[in-house]
Write a protein that holds these residues in place. Structure first.
Motif, PDB file in Angstrom:
ATOM      1  N   VAL A  11       0.858  -1.188   0.000  1.00 62.17           N
ATOM      2  CA  VAL A  11       0.000   0.000   0.000  1.00 62.17           C
ATOM      3  C   VAL A  11       0.889   1.231   0.000  1.00 62.17           C
ATOM      4  O   VAL A  11       1.844   1.319   0.776  1.00 62.17           O
ATOM      5  CB  VAL A  11      -0.930   0.033   1.237  1.00 62.17           C
ATOM      6  CG1 VAL A  11      -1.841   1.249   1.178  1.00 62.17           C
ATOM      7  CG2 VAL A  11      -1.754  -1.247   1.318  1.00 62.17           C
ATOM      8  N   ASP A  12       0.595   2.147  -0.883  1.00 63.23           N
ATOM      9  CA  ASP A  12       1.407   3.359  -1.021  1.00 63.23           C
ATOM     10  C   ASP A  12       0.460   4.545  -1.174  1.00 63.23           C
ATOM     11  O   ASP A  12      -0.417   4.546  -2.032  1.00 63.23           O
ATOM     12  CB  ASP A  12       2.308   3.204  -2.261  1.00 63.23           C
ATOM     13  CG  ASP A  12       3.372   4.275  -2.340  1.00 63.23           C
ATOM     14  OD1 ASP A  12       3.436   5.132  -1.425  1.00 63.23           O
ATOM     15  OD2 ASP A  12       4.141   4.262  -3.315  1.00 63.23           O
ATOM     16  N   MET A  13       0.622   5.541  -0.318  1.00 65.16           N
ATOM     17  CA  MET A  13      -0.242   6.716  -0.388  1.00 65.16           C
ATOM     18  C   MET A  13       0.087   7.521  -1.647  1.00 65.16           C
ATOM     19  O   MET A  13       1.240   7.602  -2.057  1.00 65.16           O
ATOM     20  CB  MET A  13      -0.046   7.596   0.850  1.00 65.16           C
ATOM     21  CG  MET A  13      -0.324   6.893   2.182  1.00 65.16           C
ATOM     22  SD  MET A  13      -2.026   6.300   2.322  1.00 65.16           S
ATOM     23  CE  MET A  13      -2.895   7.873   2.481  1.00 65.16           C
ATOM     24  N   ASP A  14      -0.930   8.123  -2.241  1.00 64.46           N
ATOM     25  CA  ASP A  14      -0.731   8.914  -3.459  1.00 64.46           C
ATOM     26  C   ASP A  14      -0.332  10.340  -3.082  1.00 64.46           C
ATOM     27  O   ASP A  14      -1.063  11.010  -2.353  1.00 64.46           O
ATOM     28  CB  ASP A  14      -2.032   8.952  -4.277  1.00 64.46           C
ATOM     29  CG  ASP A  14      -2.447   7.566  -4.740  1.00 64.46           C
ATOM     30  OD1 ASP A  14      -1.562   6.693  -4.880  1.00 64.46           O
ATOM     31  OD2 ASP A  14      -3.658   7.348  -4.949  1.00 64.46           O
ATOM     32  N   ILE A 105       7.042   6.464   5.716  1.00 63.28           N
ATOM     33  CA  ILE A 105       5.916   7.148   6.345  1.00 63.28           C
ATOM     34  C   ILE A 105       4.593   6.874   5.602  1.00 63.28           C
ATOM     35  O   ILE A 105       3.529   6.861   6.213  1.00 63.28           O
ATOM     36  CB  ILE A 105       6.227   8.668   6.440  1.00 63.28           C
ATOM     37  CG1 ILE A 105       5.228   9.392   7.332  1.00 63.28           C
ATOM     38  CG2 ILE A 105       6.292   9.299   5.069  1.00 63.28           C
ATOM     39  CD1 ILE A 105       5.667  10.786   7.726  1.00 63.28           C
ATOM     40  N   ASP A 106       4.665   6.570   4.303  1.00 59.91           N
ATOM     41  CA  ASP A 106       3.417   6.423   3.538  1.00 59.91           C
ATOM     42  C   ASP A 106       3.325   5.116   2.764  1.00 59.91           C
ATOM     43  O   ASP A 106       2.590   5.023   1.782  1.00 59.91           O
ATOM     44  CB  ASP A 106       3.256   7.606   2.583  1.00 59.91           C
ATOM     45  CG  ASP A 106       4.117   7.480   1.348  1.00 59.91           C
ATOM     46  OD1 ASP A 106       5.246   6.963   1.470  1.00 59.91           O
ATOM     47  OD2 ASP A 106       3.671   7.880   0.268  1.00 59.91           O
ATOM     48  N   GLU A 107       4.035   4.090   3.241  1.00 58.27           N
ATOM     49  CA  GLU A 107       4.145   2.874   2.443  1.00 58.27           C
ATOM     50  C   GLU A 107       4.363   1.670   3.351  1.00 58.27           C
ATOM     51  O   GLU A 107       5.116   1.780   4.322  1.00 58.27           O
ATOM     52  CB  GLU A 107       5.401   3.064   1.596  1.00 58.27           C
ATOM     53  CG  GLU A 107       5.463   2.443   0.270  1.00 58.27           C
ATOM     54  CD  GLU A 107       6.864   2.676  -0.293  1.00 58.27           C
ATOM     55  OE1 GLU A 107       7.433   1.717  -0.785  1.00 58.27           O
ATOM     56  OE2 GLU A 107       7.380   3.806  -0.200  1.00 58.27           O
ATOM     57  N   ALA A 159      -0.811   0.740 -10.205  1.00 56.56           N
ATOM     58  CA  ALA A 159      -2.171   1.070  -9.765  1.00 56.56           C
ATOM     59  C   ALA A 159      -2.372   2.562  -9.551  1.00 56.56           C
ATOM     60  O   ALA A 159      -3.495   3.028  -9.381  1.00 56.56           O
ATOM     61  CB  ALA A 159      -2.478   0.322  -8.464  1.00 56.56           C
ATOM     62  N   LYS A 160      -1.275   3.314  -9.546  1.00 60.13           N
ATOM     63  CA  LYS A 160      -1.374   4.739  -9.218  1.00 60.13           C
ATOM     64  C   LYS A 160      -2.004   5.567 -10.323  1.00 60.13           C
ATOM     65  O   LYS A 160      -1.739   5.296 -11.482  1.00 60.13           O
ATOM     66  CB  LYS A 160       0.038   5.277  -8.920  1.00 60.13           C
ATOM     67  CG  LYS A 160       0.442   4.921  -7.527  1.00 60.13           C
ATOM     68  CD  LYS A 160       1.697   5.622  -7.100  1.00 60.13           C
ATOM     69  CE  LYS A 160       1.906   5.408  -5.631  1.00 60.13           C
ATOM     70  NZ  LYS A 160       0.852   5.941  -4.772  1.00 60.13           N
ATOM     71  N   PRO A 161      -2.768   6.622  -9.972  1.00 62.51           N
ATOM     72  CA  PRO A 161      -3.231   6.938  -8.613  1.00 62.51           C
ATOM     73  C   PRO A 161      -4.601   6.308  -8.323  1.00 62.51           C
ATOM     74  O   PRO A 161      -5.404   6.136  -9.219  1.00 62.51           O
ATOM     75  CB  PRO A 161      -3.367   8.471  -8.663  1.00 62.51           C
ATOM     76  CG  PRO A 161      -3.712   8.765 -10.094  1.00 62.51           C
ATOM     77  CD  PRO A 161      -3.097   7.677 -10.933  1.00 62.51           C
TER      78      PRO A 161
HETATM   79 MG   LIG Z   1       3.762   7.329  -1.818  1.00 61.08          MG
END
Ligand SMILES: [Mg+2]
Length: 394
Positions: A11-14, A105-107, A159-161
């Protein structure tokens, strides 16, 4: 779905920092937003998709970003605020599995191999995670699902975004084939250029190179390139818990030169570390020896054990092996340290492979338990550690 298959979600924040800023200042929604500059050495740390659409990239100097997108709103990094949101994001992962490896922090990687009975197909779990992250933080995430960390990570990029890409075990090779080699794990600029010089730009092209040729050209990394290009990646998801270590060290009032004395100190240190492991219900898979010589030069040596342990005798014997890779005995030492790392839940210990192993392991468990309870009651020095007894015999 076969039970022994791994299912890993990455999981990775956009555009994470930019998303948090937009969340806190809704008037910025739909605008090109850049977070960076200032203390972050003048580079772009995060850019909203509107800014990316105009050519702004992460790690680009802010001055350059301003030239390509003069209308962008430039904001300073507020790390504390991002950490707050990050905690909410990570809390979502733990609802589905304890096997979470935070990458940044985002992954994070989430191993959901054992979870689909409870929560459905891994792809549905990934969707649910994304939904909950969005409803609880207001920020969007992308997720990749695959049989390995490599596949999951590359799937989340695809998959982004704001999407989910699922790559089944039989689809990994085809999925990777057309991707540029730069997307593979550990392929930085330098490797990318050396591969380009060989005419290798895509993962499919990399597969044409035999293992020997890659090993000759890239050394240890060559073998990884060979495996990754075929989607082979056996690295497990390592939880935070496992990356921590338990250790003890001792600085001597006078430097130690005698190898026998050094071994004696290690014996006591090993025993202390093992006792702390048992107290915490943890077993260590990795034993690390630290030596600081009299001239303050410090080295560490470590070994990964076949099976995790909380037995002082096993820790000590690992230390003896490591001691041979040092100059202790020939060069005065002022400090010795022993630690156990790659910690595992002690109650999940594997069975011995043979009956004899199991019986011996059970006997050692009994000795350790008895010793612990005596020391709990009468103090640390009330009983000679089993390891010390063994040492006298040997
Ligand atoms: Mg990210």
């Amino acid at each position: 779905m076969a039970k022994d298959l791994s299912h890993i979600i990455h999981v990775d924040m956009d555009a994470f920092f930019a998303s948090v800023e937009i969340l806190d200042r809704p008037e910025l929604r739909g605008k090109p937003v850049i977070v960076g500059g200032g203390a972050e050495r003048g580079v772009v740390c995060s850019a909203s998709y509107e800014a990316r659409g105009r050519g702004v990239r992460s790690a680009m100097p802010v001055a350059h970003a301003r030239r390509v997108c003069p209308e962008a709103v430039l904001l300073p990094v507020r790390r504390g605020r991002y950490e707050e949101v990050s905690r909410l994001v990570h809390a979502v992962f733990y609802r589905y599995t304890p096997r979470v490896e935070p990458v940044s922090i985002d992954e994070a990687f989430c191993d959901v191999s054992g979870c689909f009975r409870l929560f459905g197909h891994p792809k549905d779990i990934a969707q649910a995670m994304r939904r909950e992250i969005f409803s609880e933080t207001g920020c969007a995430a992308s997720a990749g699902v695959g049989p390995s960390k490599l596949a999951a990570k590359m799937a989340s990029e695809a998959a982004k975004p704001g999407g989910v890409v699922y790559v089944g075990p039989e689809e990994v090779e085809d999925f990777l084939a057309p991707l540029p080699v730069s997307r593979l794990w550990g392929v930085g600029k330098a490797t990318q250029e050396r591969l380009a010089a060989l005419g290798v730009r895509t993962v499919a092209q990399l597969r044409d190179y035999p293992l020997e040729a890659l090993a000759a050209k890239f050394g240890k990394q060559g073998a990884l390139l060979y495996e990754f290009s075929r989607g082979i990646d056996t690295r497990p998801v390592v939880t935070e818990h496992e990356t921590k270590s338990i250790g003890n060290e001792e600085t001597f009032s006078r430097d130690i030169l005698d190898i026998g004395e050094a071994k004696n100190r290690l014996l006591r240190l090993s025993d202390k570390v093992a006792r702390r492991l048992r107290r915490n219900g943890l077993k260590a898979r990795c034993v690390c020896l630290k030596v600081k010589y009299a001239d303050f030069v410090q080295i560490t040596r470590n070994v990964t054990l076949e099976e995790a342990t909380w037995d002082g005798a096993v820790v000590y014997s690992a230390c003896l092996g490591l001691l041979e890779k040092t100059e202790v005995g020939a060069r005065p030492a002022r400090l010795l340290g022993v630690s156990g790392a790659q910690l595992e839940d002690g109650s999940l210990g594997r069975q011995g492979r043979f009956f004899e192993d199991t019986r011996e392991a059970a006997r050692r468990e009994q000795v350790n338990r008895a010793m612990d309870s005596i020391r709990d009651r009468f103090g640390e020095k009330s009983i000679l550690p089993a390891a010390l007894t063994q040492d006298k015999e040997g």
